[in-house]
Motif scaffolding. Structure first.
Motif, PDB file in Angstrom:
ATOM      1  N   ARG A  60       0.863  -1.177   0.000  1.00  0.00           N
ATOM      2  CA  ARG A  60       0.000   0.000   0.000  1.00  0.00           C
ATOM      3  C   ARG A  60       0.906   1.235   0.000  1.00  0.00           C
ATOM      4  NH1 ARG A  60      -2.564   3.294   4.018  1.00  0.00           N
ATOM      5  NH2 ARG A  60      -4.556   4.069   3.241  1.00  0.00           N
ATOM      6  N   PRO A  61       0.639   2.193  -0.883  1.00  0.00           N
ATOM      7  CA  PRO A  61       1.485   3.395  -0.915  1.00  0.00           C
ATOM      8  C   PRO A  61       1.251   4.256   0.323  1.00  0.00           C
ATOM      9  CG  PRO A  61      -0.375   3.658  -2.397  1.00  0.00           C
ATOM     10  CD  PRO A  61      -0.423   2.239  -1.882  1.00  0.00           C
ATOM     11  N   ARG A  62       2.266   5.041   0.696  1.00  0.00           N
ATOM     12  CA  ARG A  62       2.140   5.928   1.852  1.00  0.00           C
ATOM     13  C   ARG A  62       1.333   7.165   1.512  1.00  0.00           C
ATOM     14  NH1 ARG A  62       7.508   7.382   4.488  1.00  0.00           N
ATOM     15  NH2 ARG A  62       6.036   8.417   5.867  1.00  0.00           N
ATOM     16  N   SER A  63       1.238   7.486   0.228  1.00  0.00           N
ATOM     17  CA  SER A  63       0.429   8.619  -0.200  1.00  0.00           C
ATOM     18  C   SER A  63      -0.110   8.333  -1.598  1.00  0.00           C
ATOM     19  CB  SER A  63       1.236   9.912  -0.173  1.00  0.00           C
ATOM     20  OG  SER A  63       2.348   9.835  -1.022  1.00  0.00           O
ATOM     21  N   CYS A  64      -1.115   9.114  -1.967  1.00  0.00           N
ATOM     22  CA  CYS A  64      -1.784   8.893  -3.252  1.00  0.00           C
ATOM     23  C   CYS A  64      -1.919  10.215  -4.012  1.00  0.00           C
ATOM     24  CB  CYS A  64      -3.148   8.257  -3.017  1.00  0.00           C
ATOM     25  SG  CYS A  64      -3.053   6.625  -2.240  1.00  0.00           S
ATOM     26  N   ALA A  74      12.211  15.477   3.161  1.00  0.00           N
ATOM     27  CA  ALA A  74      11.226  16.525   3.447  1.00  0.00           C
ATOM     28  C   ALA A  74      10.173  16.589   2.349  1.00  0.00           C
ATOM     29  CB  ALA A  74      11.930  17.872   3.589  1.00  0.00           C
ATOM     30  N   PHE A  75      10.598  16.420   1.096  1.00  0.00           N
ATOM     31  CA  PHE A  75       9.656  16.441  -0.017  1.00  0.00           C
ATOM     32  C   PHE A  75       8.671  15.283   0.115  1.00  0.00           C
ATOM     33  CE2 PHE A  75       8.153  15.435  -4.249  1.00  0.00           C
ATOM     34  CZ  PHE A  75       7.862  16.686  -4.791  1.00  0.00           C
ATOM     35  N   ALA A  76       9.177  14.098   0.409  1.00  0.00           N
ATOM     36  CA  ALA A  76       8.307  12.922   0.559  1.00  0.00           C
ATOM     37  C   ALA A  76       7.327  13.120   1.713  1.00  0.00           C
ATOM     38  CB  ALA A  76       9.148  11.670   0.777  1.00  0.00           C
ATOM     39  N   ALA A  77       7.796  13.648   2.837  1.00  0.00           N
ATOM     40  CA  ALA A  77       6.919  13.881   3.985  1.00  0.00           C
ATOM     41  C   ALA A  77       5.821  14.887   3.631  1.00  0.00           C
ATOM     42  CB  ALA A  77       7.732  14.373   5.180  1.00  0.00           C
ATOM     43  N   MET A  78       6.186  15.922   2.887  1.00  0.00           N
ATOM     44  CA  MET A  78       5.207  16.917   2.462  1.00  0.00           C
ATOM     45  C   MET A  78       4.146  16.275   1.563  1.00  0.00           C
ATOM     46  SD  MET A  78       5.692  20.144  -0.104  1.00  0.00           S
ATOM     47  CE  MET A  78       6.047  18.991  -1.416  1.00  0.00           C
ATOM     48  N   MET A  79       4.574  15.447   0.637  1.00  0.00           N
ATOM     49  CA  MET A  79       3.631  14.786  -0.268  1.00  0.00           C
ATOM     50  C   MET A  79       2.720  13.820   0.490  1.00  0.00           C
ATOM     51  SD  MET A  79       4.085  16.191  -3.186  1.00  0.00           S
ATOM     52  CE  MET A  79       3.410  15.138  -4.453  1.00  0.00           C
ATOM     53  N   HIS A  80       3.256  13.147   1.507  1.00  0.00           N
ATOM     54  CA  HIS A  80       2.442  12.247   2.325  1.00  0.00           C
ATOM     55  C   HIS A  80       1.351  13.025   3.052  1.00  0.00           C
ATOM     56  CE1 HIS A  80       5.214   9.140   1.304  1.00  0.00           C
ATOM     57  NE2 HIS A  80       6.138   9.466   2.155  1.00  0.00           N
ATOM     58  N   ARG A  81       1.704  14.215   3.546  1.00  0.00           N
ATOM     59  CA  ARG A  81       0.704  15.041   4.241  1.00  0.00           C
ATOM     60  C   ARG A  81      -0.339  15.610   3.273  1.00  0.00           C
ATOM     61  NH1 ARG A  81       5.280  17.049   6.467  1.00  0.00           N
ATOM     62  NH2 ARG A  81       5.147  18.988   5.265  1.00  0.00           N
ATOM     63  N   ARG A  82       0.124  16.020   2.109  1.00  0.00           N
ATOM     64  CA  ARG A  82      -0.782  16.675   1.141  1.00  0.00           C
ATOM     65  C   ARG A  82      -1.711  15.704   0.425  1.00  0.00           C
ATOM     66  NH1 ARG A  82       1.978  21.875  -1.549  1.00  0.00           N
ATOM     67  NH2 ARG A  82      -0.174  22.183  -2.103  1.00  0.00           N
ATOM     68  N   TYR A  83      -1.235  14.481   0.208  1.00  0.00           N
ATOM     69  CA  TYR A  83      -1.999  13.514  -0.582  1.00  0.00           C
ATOM     70  C   TYR A  83      -2.154  12.170   0.123  1.00  0.00           C
ATOM     71  CZ  TYR A  83      -1.056  16.975  -4.150  1.00  0.00           C
ATOM     72  OH  TYR A  83      -0.970  18.160  -4.854  1.00  0.00           O
ATOM     73  N   PRO A  84      -2.838  12.174   1.266  1.00  0.00           N
ATOM     74  CA  PRO A  84      -3.037  10.893   1.949  1.00  0.00           C
ATOM     75  C   PRO A  84      -3.955   9.990   1.134  1.00  0.00           C
ATOM     76  CG  PRO A  84      -4.392  12.584   2.961  1.00  0.00           C
ATOM     77  CD  PRO A  84      -3.536  13.283   1.919  1.00  0.00           C
ATOM     78  N   CYS A  85      -3.760   8.710   1.257  1.00  0.00           N
ATOM     79  CA  CYS A  85      -4.652   7.752   0.587  1.00  0.00           C
ATOM     80  C   CYS A  85      -5.961   7.702   1.383  1.00  0.00           C
ATOM     81  CB  CYS A  85      -4.017   6.376   0.521  1.00  0.00           C
ATOM     82  SG  CYS A  85      -2.523   6.323  -0.486  1.00  0.00           S
ATOM     83  N   ARG A  86      -7.035   7.664   0.657  1.00  0.00           N
ATOM     84  CA  ARG A  86      -8.349   7.646   1.318  1.00  0.00           C
ATOM     85  C   ARG A  86      -9.005   6.311   1.089  1.00  0.00           C
ATOM     86  NH1 ARG A  86      -8.611  12.834   2.839  1.00  0.00           N
ATOM     87  NH2 ARG A  86      -7.872  14.405   1.406  1.00  0.00           N
TER      88      ARG A  86
END
Length: 123
Positions: free
Chosen positions: A74-78, A111-123
């Protein structure tokens, strides 16, 4: 002569090692230095350096997503598909500035990856 050529080739190949990852602190320091230059900042090679750093972080982030998908994880962000994410330089800098100074030793890639995880969480 042959040994000299081989030694030269070896030295050149060793010089091609990847550079160490830029930290968020270094990134923000370069941003501030460029801002201080005003219009002259357009002539600075640091603009290209910062752009390449963000491009590299973005590529690493996308590669991690692809690797997770290929492994059936499962991806950490989507995030939206590549090319559909609209993120301006001011937004990115603002996100990096939210990082507490004590934590700015992390890489731009992290930091970029963490930002993307926050901005685009998987729903």
């Amino acid at each position: 002569m042959r040994r000299a050529i081989m030694a030269g080739a070896l030295a050149l190949s060793m010089g091609a090692a990847p550079a160490q990852a830029m930290t968020v602190a270094d990134f923000l320091a370069k941003v501030q230095a460029l801002k201080a230059k005003g219009p002259m900042a357009l002539l600075s090679p640091d603009i290209g350096l910062l752009k390449r750093e963000v491009d590299s972080a973005s590529a690493a982030y996308r590669a991690d997503l692809a690797a997770a998908a290929a492994a059936g994880k499962r991806p950490r962000s989507c995030p939206p598909p590549k090319g559909q994410v609209k993120l301006g330089s001011d937004e990115l800098i603002a996100e990096f500035e939210k990082i507490p100074p004590a934590r700015r030793g992390i890489s731009v890639t992290s930091a970029f990856a963490a930002m993307m995880h926050r901005r685009y969480p998987c729903r």
